[in-house]
Design a protein around this motif. Structure first.
Motif, mmCIF file in Angstrom:
data_model
loop_
_atom_site.group_PDB
_atom_site.id
_atom_site.type_symbol
_atom_site.label_atom_id
_atom_site.label_comp_id
_atom_site.label_asym_id
_atom_site.label_seq_id
_atom_site.Cartn_x
_atom_site.Cartn_y
_atom_site.Cartn_z
ATOM 1 N N LYS B 33 0.859 -1.191 0.000
ATOM 2 C CA LYS B 33 0.000 0.000 0.000
ATOM 3 C C LYS B 33 0.891 1.235 0.000
ATOM 4 N N THR B 34 0.454 2.297 -0.672
ATOM 5 C CA THR B 34 1.280 3.509 -0.725
ATOM 6 C C THR B 34 1.130 4.374 0.513
ATOM 7 N N ARG B 35 -0.068 4.356 1.123
ATOM 8 C CA ARG B 35 -0.334 5.294 2.212
ATOM 9 C C ARG B 35 -0.970 4.575 3.398
ATOM 10 N N PRO B 36 -0.684 5.048 4.611
ATOM 11 C CA PRO B 36 -1.241 4.427 5.811
ATOM 12 C C PRO B 36 -2.663 4.906 6.088
ATOM 13 N N ASN B 37 -3.596 4.598 5.203
ATOM 14 C CA ASN B 37 -4.975 5.073 5.410
ATOM 15 C C ASN B 37 -5.821 3.969 6.063
ATOM 16 N N PHE B 38 -7.123 4.154 6.046
ATOM 17 C CA PHE B 38 -8.017 3.188 6.711
ATOM 18 C C PHE B 38 -7.908 1.793 6.098
ATOM 19 N N GLU B 39 -7.599 1.734 4.813
ATOM 20 C CA GLU B 39 -7.494 0.414 4.187
ATOM 21 C C GLU B 39 -6.228 -0.313 4.638
ATOM 22 N N ALA B 40 -5.140 0.453 4.823
ATOM 23 C CA ALA B 40 -3.902 -0.152 5.339
ATOM 24 C C ALA B 40 -4.142 -0.716 6.738
ATOM 25 N N GLN B 41 -4.834 0.060 7.574
ATOM 26 C CA GLN B 41 -5.140 -0.416 8.933
ATOM 27 C C GLN B 41 -5.983 -1.688 8.878
ATOM 28 N N SER B 42 -6.944 -1.680 7.938
ATOM 29 C CA SER B 42 -7.829 -2.841 7.803
ATOM 30 C C SER B 42 -7.041 -4.071 7.345
ATOM 31 N N ALA B 43 -6.047 -3.868 6.488
ATOM 32 C CA ALA B 43 -5.208 -4.995 6.048
ATOM 33 C C ALA B 43 -4.510 -5.635 7.246
ATOM 34 N N LEU B 44 -3.953 -4.798 8.110
ATOM 35 C CA LEU B 44 -3.288 -5.324 9.313
ATOM 36 C C LEU B 44 -4.304 -6.025 10.219
#
Lengths: 337, 337
Positions: B33-44
């Motif tokens: 992911k390029t940016r630590p947005n809500f989708e990045a958090q959801s991936a974790l």
């Protein structure tokens, strides 16, 4: 001067009244309205004699401070022709009244075709309506399709028409309609009523139409395919359409990408109510692939039938032939300029 | 187990990751992911190893409290195959990296066709992608068209396809897009890119497409006409489509009038994110007029390519043939049930 009654003073009726008033050979004898709302007030402000479309509601107009000239029957009796612009289905109920007073009547496209002796589009079948007692001016979409079909049929012959009509969910004032944020097949069954309706004007044209509804209020947009009988060049089709005053070829140079900018443009050039009486065909969309012609056109549902109603008045009263009437109407309204 | 990297964890990537995880023969090695947005958090939160798609932005993730497993190059190097689900145009830029690590790559339909050796639709040309290094899964609309064209071509032969694609203005999360209250020919020129894109799957099919954009976010809706080589009965076409697991024939009895109710239905039956992986064809819209077939179908732009990506993974790794892969994918995701 032809004395015209307008029964129903809503979206169509108020526009027809103004268009009739602009003609050199017609007068608005009066307009009839069921309720004393903002449009009724506007009719009085514009100097139209106002009649009560429902006789026992005359008191409501008095209570609202609006002067009534009489019941609609008085208006119908005195008129040379009545334009019925009432909501769908009411026109058919009014037919007996028009017969009673022996007044020729025009109906709108929301009525079933069998309400009238003939369905009407000025460009396509003016002569069929001459001296008829009951004439139905076809709907906005059928008018828009007919105006394109007529010149194509004359120039190339038509093997088949296929059209997808992406329709506005409601008019700008129809606050109770939808959809919001959706794309509805409407009707979901095929064909939609538009194809059979075109056949009331062109009985022999093979046409299939599909209808959809989307969250927009300004205009309908048609995706149109016509399989011609002979191959056509797109540039020739553009030239053919450019000769038709009720087809507006939207030039690429104006940078008009949709209905919103078309309406802005109409307001900017001073059109009353921002009306677009012509089919708005994106010139750069006119494409040919062998015998298949494609184009996009926007249809202003509130106004494209207005000049057709004016021409139908001349047809039923025998006041002019097709070419003469269309030219007079266009001149008076500045159509195609 | 096939080790899958997902580069790009937005609308398509996050869905592909979940679909891969559901397969019996695959594992998600990680997502980038390029940016630590809500989708990045959801991936974790979902337990995916998260990689920084842009190496020098690792600090941004650390600042946001998100643990990074490493740069995307580590992920690509270790994977058996990478699914590139980055925005249009970025996939082409990433191609050199995939070549550098000799990792077979799948691209999405927003890339130009020439990014890949083959454009892919599982139902139509699975075999073309077997052991290929670069495969492009065609766009949602082209996928939706291909799934209908394949069985029709086999059963009847196709003379010509004409489609009007009434497209959603943007996805539900794309707050910067439009239109509002308009119907745009888009592109205004004809054909739209979809017809030529279908020809990357079916080089010999004669197809003309017209695109429009409207104020809706949920799904696209197609008005489809196919002129068949032999006359067809509508009931037979319905039966033909009913045998295709990735075509959902919306029954009249469910009273589903548009995309809104389709999405409601998908949520009610427990579909993740309310996804509709199948073409949604209104059964009652399937109509024939001689050799002309018509129908309406809704295409869920966010999800219909997801099972196609899963199948493409098996194609490029040589893990299964078409029938086996499609059945495994459908079983794992409950597609066509």
């Amino acid at each position: 001067m032809i004395q015209v009654a307008v029964n129903g003073y809503g979206t169509i009726g108020k526009r027809v009244a103004d268009a009739v008033r602009a003609q050199p050979d017609m007068e608005v004898l009066g307009v009839a309205k069921t309720r004393p709302n903002f449009e009724a007030q506007s009719a009085l402000d514009r100097g139209y004699s106002l009649y009560a479309a429902i006789e026992d509601r005359a008191d409501q107009f008095a209570d609202a401070g609006m002067e009534i000239a009489g019941p609609v029957t008085d208006l119908v009796e005195a008129a040379d022709v009545v334009v019925d612009a009432t909501p769908s289905g009411i026109g058919a109920e009014n037919k007996a009244m028009y017969d009673e007073y022996d007044t020729p009547a025009l109906y709108q496209g929301g009525e079933d075709a069998d309400v009238a002796d003939v369905s009407f589009n000025a460009r396509s079948n003016f002569e069929d309506a001459v001296d008829a007692d009951h004439v139905r001016v076809v709907s906005c979409n059928t008018t828009g399709l007919s105006r394109v079909i007529a010149p194509l049929q004359e120039a190339y012959g038509i093997e088949k028409v296929r059209a997808t009509l992406v329709r506005r969910g409601g008019d700008p004032g129809q606050t109770s309609r939808g959809p919001i944020n959706d794309i509805l097949p409407n009707p979901v069954t095929i064909p939609s009523h538009h194809g059979p309706d075109v056949n009331t004007i062109f009985p022999d044209v093979d046409i299939d139409t599909l209808g959809m509804k989307v969250p927009a209020t300004l205009m309908h947009v048609h995706s149109l395919n016509v399989t011609l009988e002979s191959a056509a060049d797109a540039a020739d089709v553009r030239d053919l359409f450019a000769d038709e005053d009720r087809l507006f070829l939207v030039p690429e140079s104006l940078d008009i990408d949709g209905a919103g900018k078309l309406k802005e443009y109409a307001h900017d050039v001073g059109r009353p109510r921002g009306d677009l009486w012509e089919n708005c065909i994106w010139e750069e969309s006119i494409s040919t692939e062998g015998r298949d012609l494609y184009l996009f056109q926007a249809i202003h549902q509130e106004s494209d039938v207005v000049p057709e109603n004016v021409d139908a008045i001349r047809a039923v009263t025998g006041a002019a032939d097709a070419a003469e009437s269309i030219e007079t109407t266009n001149d008076a309204m500045d159509i195609g300029r």
